[in-house]
Design an enzyme around this catalytic site. Structure first.
Site, PDB file in Angstrom:
ATOM      1  N   TRP A 224     -27.770  16.085 -39.889  1.00  0.00           N
ATOM      2  CA  TRP A 224     -27.054  14.826 -39.606  1.00  0.00           C
ATOM      3  C   TRP A 224     -27.347  14.260 -38.223  1.00  0.00           C
ATOM      4  CZ3 TRP A 224     -21.397  15.787 -41.770  1.00  0.00           C
ATOM      5  CH2 TRP A 224     -21.450  15.743 -43.166  1.00  0.00           C
ATOM      6  N   LYS A 225     -27.986  15.034 -37.375  1.00  0.00           N
ATOM      7  CA  LYS A 225     -28.297  14.567 -36.013  1.00  0.00           C
ATOM      8  C   LYS A 225     -27.011  14.092 -35.321  1.00  0.00           C
ATOM      9  CE  LYS A 225     -32.974  13.785 -37.492  1.00  0.00           C
ATOM     10  NZ  LYS A 225     -34.265  13.113 -37.324  1.00  0.00           N
TER      11      LYS A 225
ATOM     12  N   HIS B 239     -36.071  21.830 -33.252  1.00  0.00           N
ATOM     13  CA  HIS B 239     -36.343  20.521 -33.854  1.00  0.00           C
ATOM     14  C   HIS B 239     -37.191  19.692 -32.882  1.00  0.00           C
ATOM     15  CE1 HIS B 239     -35.748  16.460 -35.346  1.00  0.00           C
ATOM     16  NE2 HIS B 239     -35.516  17.021 -36.515  1.00  0.00           N
TER      17      HIS B 239
ATOM     18  N   GLU C  27     -42.237  19.918 -40.072  1.00  0.00           N
ATOM     19  CA  GLU C  27     -41.857  18.517 -39.880  1.00  0.00           C
ATOM     20  C   GLU C  27     -42.901  17.808 -39.029  1.00  0.00           C
ATOM     21  OE1 GLU C  27     -37.333  17.994 -40.632  1.00  0.00           O
ATOM     22  OE2 GLU C  27     -37.678  18.255 -38.503  1.00  0.00           O
TER      23      GLU C  27
ATOM     24  N   GLY D  80     -33.081  14.193 -42.848  1.00  0.00           N
ATOM     25  CA  GLY D  80     -32.312  13.520 -41.802  1.00  0.00           C
ATOM     26  C   GLY D  80     -31.588  12.307 -42.376  1.00  0.00           C
ATOM     27  N   GLY D  81     -32.160  11.135 -42.158  1.00  0.00           N
ATOM     28  CA  GLY D  81     -31.525   9.869 -42.520  1.00  0.00           C
ATOM     29  C   GLY D  81     -30.921   9.827 -43.923  1.00  0.00           C
TER      30      GLY D  81
HETATM   31  P1  PGA Z   1     -35.750  12.114 -41.437  1.00  0.00           P
HETATM   32  O1  PGA Z   1     -35.493  13.335 -40.414  1.00  0.00           O
HETATM   33  O2  PGA Z   1     -35.474  12.647 -42.824  1.00  0.00           O
HETATM   34  O3  PGA Z   1     -34.783  11.055 -41.027  1.00  0.00           O
HETATM   35  O4  PGA Z   1     -37.177  11.713 -41.288  1.00  0.00           O
HETATM   36  C1  PGA Z   1     -35.868  14.642 -40.723  1.00  0.00           C
HETATM   37  C2  PGA Z   1     -35.547  15.555 -39.553  1.00  0.00           C
HETATM   38  O5  PGA Z   1     -35.708  15.138 -38.402  1.00  0.00           O
HETATM   39  O6  PGA Z   1     -35.129  16.714 -39.760  1.00  0.00           O
END
Ligand code: PGA
Length: 251
Positions: free
Chosen positions: A10-11, A97, A169, A236-237
């Site tokens: 979720w950042k 990350h 990633e 993420g998003g």
């Molecule tokens: P994203 O991010 O799916 O928004 O590209 C992935 C992550 O940073 O783990």
């Protein structure tokens, strides 16, 4: 067959109230889904709520932090340790990350120290590796992945490899809408698995789950997950919305 892991990162999004709202919508959508392991990594302040909510689920859902300090019980204002995360009910933690490497200057050696601390505390780690666009264009992807993995895995025993998952990633794919093709991701995953075999032996490497992360969405999840080398996703998003994340879990 390695069981796939679908993890949400979720950042810096969602307050505790928003986190609770997410779980109340999300859990019924994935009720009974046991094909994949599901992990949610919210901001620290939402961990309490997340742990409380996932306990109400009819399936096991992991809760992870997005970072951890390698130290414990010392004078480090503002930091959180692995034993604290475990005590708070976390099962997982994301380590290294690319945003931490880029904006907080985390090095490969720090990633290694955090990984050791997480293992010692009984947490499952999601160790992130991946190249930036300049490295890919210069043909350095394999070198970068080898270096990141070798350093991350240093001085970790083969029987501890069970507590490790890796997320490949590619930095150029994170939050950009650009996704690595399943073939390109699989190639990188093979490099990572070979590195794990060197560090931990063939059997441990064979069992290692290597997730793909970088613009995973409901529309591309199925084709990525169809690739045998891809053992799950770090999202993420597209993990912020319950419907979208549930669709990815059920790719
Ligand atoms: P994203 O991010 O799916 O928004 O590209 C992935 C992550 O940073 O783990």
């Amino acid at each position: 067959m390695r069981k796939k892991v679908i993890a949400a990162n979720w950042k810096l999004y969602k307050t505790p109230a928003e986190a609770r709202e997410f779980f109340r919508a999300f859990l019924p959508m994935i009720s009974g889904h046991t094909r994949d392991e599901v992990v949610i990594c919210p901001p620290y302040v939402d961990i309490y709520v997340a742990v409380e909510e996932v306990r109400k689920s009819d399936i096991t859902i992991g809760v992870g932090a997005q970072n951890v300090n390698a130290q414990h019980a010392c004078a480090l204002t503002g930091e959180i340790s692995a034993p604290m995360l475990r005590a708070a009910g976390c099962t997982h933690v994301i380590i290294g990350h690319s945003e931490r490497r880029q904006f907080f200057h985390e090095t490969d050696d720090l990633v290694n120290a955090k990984l050791k601390a997480a293992i010692a505390a009984g947490l499952i780690s999601i160790v992130c590796v991946g190249e930036v666009i300049e490295e890919r264009e210069a043909g350095l992807t394999e070198d970068v992945l080898r270096r990141q993995c070798t350093r991350a895995f240093a001085e970790i025993a083969a029987d501890q490899a069970r507590a490790i998952t890796v997320a490949y990633e590619p930095v150029w794919a994170i939050g950009t809408g650009k996704t690595a093709t399943p073939q390109l991701a699989a190639e990188a995953h093979r490099v990572i698995r070979a590195q794990a075999a060197e560090a931990f032996g063939d059997e441990a490497a064979e069992g290692l789950r290597i997730l793909y992360g970088g613009s995973v969405k409901p529309e591309n999840a199925a084709s990525l997950m169809a690739e045998e080398e891809i053992d799950g996703a770090l999202v993420g998003g597209a993990s912020l919305d319950p419907k979208s994340f549930a669709a990815i879990v059920k790719y």
